[in-house]
Design a protein around this motif. Structure first.
Motif, short mmCIF file in Angstrom:
data_model
loop_
_atom_site.label_atom_id
_atom_site.label_comp_id
_atom_site.label_asym_id
_atom_site.label_seq_id
_atom_site.Cartn_x
_atom_site.Cartn_y
_atom_site.Cartn_z
N UNK A 231 0.71 -1.12 0.05
CA UNK A 231 -0.02 0.13 -0.09
C UNK A 231 0.92 1.30 0.01
N UNK A 232 0.70 2.21 -0.97
CA UNK A 232 1.25 3.42 -1.06
C UNK A 232 0.32 4.57 -0.40
N UNK A 233 0.95 5.38 0.36
CA UNK A 233 0.10 6.46 0.92
C UNK A 233 0.93 7.55 0.77
N UNK A 234 0.21 8.32 0.06
CA UNK A 234 0.76 9.89 -0.29
C UNK A 234 0.22 10.87 0.74
N UNK A 246 -3.52 10.22 -0.95
CA UNK A 246 -4.55 9.32 -1.12
C UNK A 246 -3.67 7.84 -0.82
N UNK A 247 -4.54 6.71 -1.09
CA UNK A 247 -3.88 5.54 -0.82
C UNK A 247 -3.83 4.56 -2.25
N UNK A 376 9.99 4.53 2.78
CA UNK A 376 9.57 5.83 2.58
C UNK A 376 10.01 6.64 1.22
N UNK A 377 8.84 7.24 0.58
CA UNK A 377 8.84 7.98 -0.72
C UNK A 377 9.36 9.17 -0.38
N UNK A 378 10.74 9.79 -0.81
CA UNK A 378 11.38 10.87 -0.20
C UNK A 378 11.87 11.81 -1.41
N UNK A 379 12.03 13.24 -1.31
CA UNK A 379 12.62 13.91 -1.95
C UNK A 379 13.81 14.67 -1.50
N UNK A 380 15.00 14.64 -2.37
CA UNK A 380 16.24 15.16 -1.68
C UNK A 380 16.31 16.71 -1.16
N UNK A 381 17.19 16.82 -0.35
CA UNK A 381 17.15 18.49 0.27
C UNK A 381 18.70 18.92 -0.36
#
Length: 465
Positions: A231-234, A246-247, A376-381
């Motif tokens: 399950x992906x949860x955004x 959403x899921x 964890x879906x992430x975005x770099x800093x």
């Protein structure tokens, strides 16, 4: 049929200098001309000896020509007495052996900067979870054996209740459309544009690996490699990811460049250890200069292996999407065990990420936990101190052998049942308890990435260990 019986004195007799040129020429001749006669091979080597500049960059004779043009005796390199600048994230959770490995690497004459991620633990050469920036040099073992190993996540607009309500369907898809380990391959491997790459015809070792790479396309390795539904949860809309909150149903895969990458790593590590011998504690950190034939050849081979790893994932996801009868809304992909040319403090350097992933400004990635904890879906800093990097996962808490000794099958079943996870394959060495707490790891890299969402595993397939 002729069989080569070449000796060092044969090369000395035609005028070869008594240095590394002899061993390199003999090694390559026995590898690529083992069925030729001594006379024919020596005739070719005479041409190389007479005009080595004409053979620079040649697929077979290039190394010999290079040494002939730069006839220096190879001497053991000394380590610097001081370390290059570095930063360690989550230091208290990293074992001493991993830190010592990083400290050794930071003393290489070519090292300029380094970092260790919070999932760090001991490995070969560089520790897992490390980043090392070098000047005009690439370290094959700093990249690793599984070149371009990566995560790939496909996100589908499907109700997540289907994962439980239609579990048999999704279990069947993983069983029928994924392959793992040394021997499993698809009965009908797909064709792919990767096999049109010139490296498969211009680099001898790559040419010999093409058939194996084709057969293994779309398959995954053993160990910690997997394909899973979850399950992906955004959490909220992000302009880079481009999905509303959403899921969703997700397919997450983890694997690398298979036999192709392993063979490349072995070959060029051996060449590096001969060309830049180092003290015992640093021997696996031997490098290839990017201004040398082998350095340029490895760079091409490494990039090919990385692209091949990506092609494998895309083939896996294509097969699964077809079986699902759906198209993904988005795909997130990031890789580790690779080297990049990047600007660090105003200077172009070679940035090795061994079990660490790029986390430049707005660069997307997926950092997995274990089969019983979320990724964890992430975005770099784009954090300068980490060389714009982040961890590639939770990191191991136990070695494989320790996990097999300390964890029982009944304990594993209990944990999986508690988290509602269906497991296909895998050994005790991949039990969730063998990994660090992903929540703690993520808390130690808030300066490195922003979290956009999670992936929670529900049906997991791995190689049966």
């Amino acid at each position: 049929m002729a069989k080569l019986k070449l000796r060092g004195n044969h090369l000395i007799a035609i005028g070869f200098p008594q240095n590394q040129a002899i061993s390199i020429a003999m090694e390559d001749m026995k590898k690529y001309y083992k069925r030729e006669s001594n006379e024919r091979v020596l005739a070719m080597l005479k041409h190389v000896l007479a005009e080595p500049e004409k053979f620079k960059g040649h697929g077979i004779f290039g190394r010999t020509a290079e040494v002939l043009l730069d006839a220096k005796k190879t001497e053991a390199r000394k380590l610097n007495t001081t370390r290059a600048p570095y930063t360690i994230f989550g230091e208290n959770g990293i074992d001493a052996s991993a830190k010592e490995q990083l400290y050794t690497a930071l003393k290489l004459p070519v090292s300029k900067a380094g970092a260790l991620m919070p999932d760090g633990h001991g490995g070969y050469g560089l520790p897992i979870g490390s980043v090392l920036a070098t000047e005009n040099a690439v370290i094959p073992y700093g990249v690793g054996v599984d070149i371009g190993c990566r995560m790939c996540l496909s996100i589908f607009d499907i109700d997540t209740s289907y994962l439980e309500g239609h579990k048999d369907k999704y279990v069947g898809i993983l069983k029928n459309h994924t392959r793992f380990g040394m021997t499993e391959v698809h009965s009908s491997p797909a064709d792919h544009e990767i096999f049109e790459r010139k490296e498969f015809s211009t680099i001898p070792i790559i040419k010999n690996l093409k058939d194996k790479a084709w057969k293994q396309l779309g398959s995954s390795g053993g160990g910690n490699h997997f394909v899973e539904f979850g399950q992906v949860t955004i959490a909220g809309h992000d302009r880079v990811l481009g999905l509303p909150a959403g899921n969703y149903v997700g397919v997450l895969s983890h694997s690398g460049s298979r036999g192709l990458g392993a063979s490349i790593a072995k070959e060029y590590t051996n060449r590096a250890m001969k060309q830049t011998p180092l003290p015992r504690e640093a021997k696996h950190l031997a490098w290839l200069g990017l201004n040398t034939h082998d350095g340029q050849e490895y760079w091409l081979a490494m990039n090919l292996a990385g692209d091949y790893a990506s092609a494998c994932h895309h083939d896996i996801h294509r097969r699964i999407a077809k079986a699902m009868g759906a198209r993904p809304l988005a795909m997130v992909e990031n890789h580790h065990n690779f080297a990049w040319k990047e600007v660090v403090n105003g200077q172009e350097l070679i940035v090795h990420r061994k079990g660490a992933t790029p986390a430049g400004k707005d660069v997307l990635g997926i950092i997995p936990g274990s089969m019983a904890s979320p990724g964890f879906i992430v975005k770099g800093r784009g954090n300068v101190a980490s060389l714009s990097s982040a961890s590639h996962g939770a990191g191991r808490l136990m070695s494989r052998s320790s996990a097999k000794q300390q964890i029982t099958g009944s304990e594993l079943k209990k944990v999986l049942a508690h988290h509602g996870v269906t497991l296909l394959g895998a050994g005790l060495d991949e039990a969730p308890m063998a990994y660090k707490d992903i929540y703690k790891v993520m808390a130690q890299q808030t300066e490195l990435v922003d979290v956009l969402g999670t992936f929670t595993p529900k049906i997991v397939r791995m190689h049966k260990g």
